[in-house]
Design a protein around this motif. Structure first.
Motif, PDB file in Angstrom:
ATOM      1  N   SER A   1       4.764   1.914   3.512  1.00  0.00           N
ATOM      2  CA  SER A   1       3.905   2.662   4.520  1.00  0.00           C
ATOM      3  C   SER A   1       4.010   3.910   4.735  1.00  0.00           C
ATOM      4  N   LEU A   2       3.188   4.363   5.008  1.00  0.00           N
ATOM      5  CA  LEU A   2       3.029   6.244   5.272  1.00  0.00           C
ATOM      6  C   LEU A   2       4.310   6.739   5.408  1.00  0.00           C
ATOM      7  N   PRO A   3       5.135   7.988   4.816  1.00  0.00           N
ATOM      8  CA  PRO A   3       6.281   8.045   6.235  1.00  0.00           C
ATOM      9  C   PRO A   3       4.824   9.077   7.530  1.00  0.00           C
ATOM     10  N   ARG A   4       5.625   9.260   8.590  1.00  0.00           N
ATOM     11  CA  ARG A   4       4.990   9.427   9.767  1.00  0.00           C
ATOM     12  C   ARG A   4       5.957  11.155  10.423  1.00  0.00           C
ATOM     13  N   PRO A   5       5.328  11.904   9.083  1.00  0.00           N
ATOM     14  CA  PRO A   5       5.601  13.182   9.985  1.00  0.00           C
ATOM     15  C   PRO A   5       4.890  13.993  11.339  1.00  0.00           C
ATOM     16  N   LEU A   6       5.853  14.714  12.140  1.00  0.00           N
ATOM     17  CA  LEU A   6       4.699  15.822  12.926  1.00  0.00           C
ATOM     18  C   LEU A   6       4.701  16.348  12.267  1.00  0.00           C
TER      19      LEU A   6
ATOM     20  N   ASP B   1      28.191  12.128  16.755  1.00  0.00           N
ATOM     21  CA  ASP B   1      27.163  11.082  16.798  1.00  0.00           C
ATOM     22  C   ASP B   1      26.086  11.297  16.295  1.00  0.00           C
ATOM     23  N   GLY B   2      24.562  10.733  15.827  1.00  0.00           N
ATOM     24  CA  GLY B   2      23.975  10.435  15.298  1.00  0.00           C
ATOM     25  C   GLY B   2      23.191  10.039  16.229  1.00  0.00           C
ATOM     26  N   GLY B   3      23.265   9.162  17.604  1.00  0.00           N
ATOM     27  CA  GLY B   3      22.258   8.457  18.363  1.00  0.00           C
ATOM     28  C   GLY B   3      22.521   9.569  19.393  1.00  0.00           C
ATOM     29  N   ILE B   4      23.479  10.191  19.541  1.00  0.00           N
ATOM     30  CA  ILE B   4      22.955  11.282  20.953  1.00  0.00           C
ATOM     31  C   ILE B   4      21.794  12.108  20.299  1.00  0.00           C
ATOM     32  N   VAL B   5      21.934  12.839  19.198  1.00  0.00           N
ATOM     33  CA  VAL B   5      20.284  13.433  18.731  1.00  0.00           C
ATOM     34  C   VAL B   5      19.397  12.868  18.533  1.00  0.00           C
ATOM     35  N   SER B   6      19.262  11.286  18.193  1.00  0.00           N
ATOM     36  CA  SER B   6      17.732  10.484  18.888  1.00  0.00           C
ATOM     37  C   SER B   6      17.801  10.568  20.389  1.00  0.00           C
ATOM     38  N   GLN B   7      18.562  10.637  20.963  1.00  0.00           N
ATOM     39  CA  GLN B   7      18.766  10.551  22.274  1.00  0.00           C
ATOM     40  C   GLN B   7      17.658  11.738  22.616  1.00  0.00           C
ATOM     41  N   ALA B   8      18.741  12.842  22.493  1.00  0.00           N
ATOM     42  CA  ALA B   8      17.554  13.884  23.066  1.00  0.00           C
ATOM     43  C   ALA B   8      16.187  13.834  22.256  1.00  0.00           C
ATOM     44  N   LEU B   9      15.959  13.953  20.944  1.00  0.00           N
ATOM     45  CA  LEU B   9      14.334  13.741  20.829  1.00  0.00           C
ATOM     46  C   LEU B   9      13.604  13.108  21.716  1.00  0.00           C
ATOM     47  N   ARG B  10      14.138  11.725  21.661  1.00  0.00           N
ATOM     48  CA  ARG B  10      13.084  10.838  22.164  1.00  0.00           C
ATOM     49  C   ARG B  10      13.021  11.504  24.003  1.00  0.00           C
ATOM     50  N   ARG B  11      14.095  11.847  24.555  1.00  0.00           N
ATOM     51  CA  ARG B  11      13.732  12.674  25.773  1.00  0.00           C
ATOM     52  C   ARG B  11      12.267  13.694  25.832  1.00  0.00           C
ATOM     53  N   ALA B  12      12.399  14.405  24.497  1.00  0.00           N
ATOM     54  CA  ALA B  12      11.613  14.859  23.900  1.00  0.00           C
ATOM     55  C   ALA B  12      10.095  14.519  24.051  1.00  0.00           C
TER      56      ALA B  12
ATOM     57  N   LEU C   1       4.300  12.063  22.913  1.00  0.00           N
ATOM     58  CA  LEU C   1       4.184  12.035  21.448  1.00  0.00           C
ATOM     59  C   LEU C   1       5.099  10.430  20.691  1.00  0.00           C
ATOM     60  N   PRO C   2       4.288  10.369  19.739  1.00  0.00           N
ATOM     61  CA  PRO C   2       4.641   8.331  19.776  1.00  0.00           C
ATOM     62  C   PRO C   2       6.073   8.373  19.313  1.00  0.00           C
ATOM     63  N   PRO C   3       5.972   6.879  19.193  1.00  0.00           N
ATOM     64  CA  PRO C   3       7.917   6.684  18.998  1.00  0.00           C
ATOM     65  C   PRO C   3       8.002   6.958  17.919  1.00  0.00           C
ATOM     66  N   THR C   4       7.346   6.977  16.676  1.00  0.00           N
ATOM     67  CA  THR C   4       7.571   7.383  15.409  1.00  0.00           C
ATOM     68  C   THR C   4       8.238   8.803  15.085  1.00  0.00           C
ATOM     69  N   ALA C   5       8.564   9.659  16.558  1.00  0.00           N
ATOM     70  CA  ALA C   5       8.708  11.201  16.315  1.00  0.00           C
ATOM     71  C   ALA C   5      10.315  10.852  16.418  1.00  0.00           C
ATOM     72  N   THR C   6      10.772  10.259  15.671  1.00  0.00           N
ATOM     73  CA  THR C   6      12.381  10.479  15.098  1.00  0.00           C
ATOM     74  C   THR C   6      13.160  11.390  15.058  1.00  0.00           C
ATOM     75  N   PRO C   7      13.788  11.497  14.580  1.00  0.00           N
ATOM     76  CA  PRO C   7      15.004  12.943  13.536  1.00  0.00           C
ATOM     77  C   PRO C   7      15.056  12.610  12.554  1.00  0.00           C
ATOM     78  N   HIS C   8      14.639  11.494  11.568  1.00  0.00           N
ATOM     79  CA  HIS C   8      14.212  11.136  10.822  1.00  0.00           C
ATOM     80  C   HIS C   8      12.814  11.670   9.747  1.00  0.00           C
ATOM     81  N   ALA C   9      12.198  11.513  11.233  1.00  0.00           N
ATOM     82  CA  ALA C   9      10.739  11.796  11.465  1.00  0.00           C
ATOM     83  C   ALA C   9      10.760  13.514  10.976  1.00  0.00           C
ATOM     84  N   LEU C  10      11.454  14.223  11.242  1.00  0.00           N
ATOM     85  CA  LEU C  10      12.222  15.958  11.067  1.00  0.00           C
ATOM     86  C   LEU C  10      11.585  16.191   9.842  1.00  0.00           C
TER      87      LEU C  10
END
Length: 311
Positions: free
Chosen positions: A123-128, A233-244, A250-259
């Protein structure tokens, strides 16, 4: 006729498995998540062998493994609903263990090791897009009631997008790493070190966070702190991006790793060559980096179809 259930591991096999996992963690710098996954992979395999043969698997019994045994295990896993990608990853861990134990015990396990893994479409990466990434950072900067926490989350995400770091790499930075110079020395997977250029915008984001952070900058302490002063903790950053993500639709693939994916694809679109991008990302193999050419091609075709719709 009902197949017998899987049997418990023999003490010798349990000891061998524990030693292999320790070796993987110590010599290959495997993460705790990888070690947990490897343990599950091997337990599934060894438990299957116990039920398949009617006796608990031992290191000695592995000497008689055949390609047919490996195929039977693969068929059993597929029947349980395991996908091709997950099965291929599981078989990779099993082969690593079998190679290790064959070297340790002097077995010839080439018949078992010759079994092929299932093919699957990577599968291809899902960048922003650049606009999406910037919009996400803008929302994060105002989406927390505590200003220094919002600034911290923006700083971490700016490192991921601007330097292509894994979130674990960003959160392992310590006070001694600041101030950033023109580049950062990052130790990634497999303890491979790489030099990553640092843009002024990244330095500015971190400086803004540090100017607001209530915790002192200490050489041996985490650069990015949690609200109680410990390492973030990385989960805190994930939560912040999830709210954004929710605020922007944005799609669910918009995660910290997507950056991190965005860093690679934006660099490729700007004319960066694959070998340089490989070095910046810390990929051991160029083939891992080449997946981003598929993303670039897919984006190009998307633009083409939008400009030239079929009647």
């Amino acid at each position: 006729m009902t197949q017998p259930g899987p049997l418990a591991l023999s003490p010798a096999m349990s000891d061998a498995l524990a030693r292999w996992l320790e070796t993987e963690a110590a010599t290959r710098d495997r993460s705790s998540h990888t070690i947990t996954a490897y343990r599950a992979d091997l337990l599934a395999f060894l438990s299957f062998l116990g039920g398949y043969s009617g006796e608990a698997a031992t290191p000695k019994s592995l000497a008689g493994l055949k390609q047919a045994d490996m195929r039977a295990f693969a068929a059993s896993e597929r029947a349980r609903g395991l996908g091709a990608r997950s099965l291929a990853r599981r078989q990779s861990a099993i082969r690593s263990f079998l190679r290790w134990i064959s070297d340790r015990e002097g077995y010839d396990l080439s018949p078992a090791l010759s079994a092929r893994s299932p093919k699957f479409a990577r599968s291809l990466p899902r960048p922003l897009t650049p606009v999406q990434a910037q919009d996400a950072l803008d929302v994060v900067s105002t989406n927390h009631e505590t200003p220094w926490v919002a600034a911290r989350d923006v700083a971490v995400m700016t490192l991921l997008w601007g330097c292509g770091l894994r979130i674990s790499e960003a959160l392992q930075l310590n006070g001694r790493d600041w101030p950033f110079r023109d580049s950062l020395t990052i130790t990634g997977k497999g303890k491979r070190q790489r030099q990553v250029p640092v843009l002024p915008v990244t330095c500015n984001a971190v400086a803004q966070y540090l100017s607001l952070c209530p915790w002192p900058l200490e050489a041996d302490a985490a650069l990015f702190r949690g609200v109680r002063g410990g390492r973030l903790d990385g989960g805190i950053v994930s939560q912040a991006l999830r709210r954004a993500r929710a605020a922007l639709g944005l799609p669910p693939t918009a995660t910290p790793h997507a950056l991190r994916h965005s860093f690679a694809t934006h660099l490729l679109a700007a004319g960066g060559d694959l070998r340089t991008i490989q070095e910046l990302l810390g990929h051991a193999s160029l083939s891992t980096t080449q997946v981003y050419t598929g993303v670039d091609d897919a984006q190009l075709m998307s633009v083409y179809r939008a400009a030239h719709p079929r009647s």
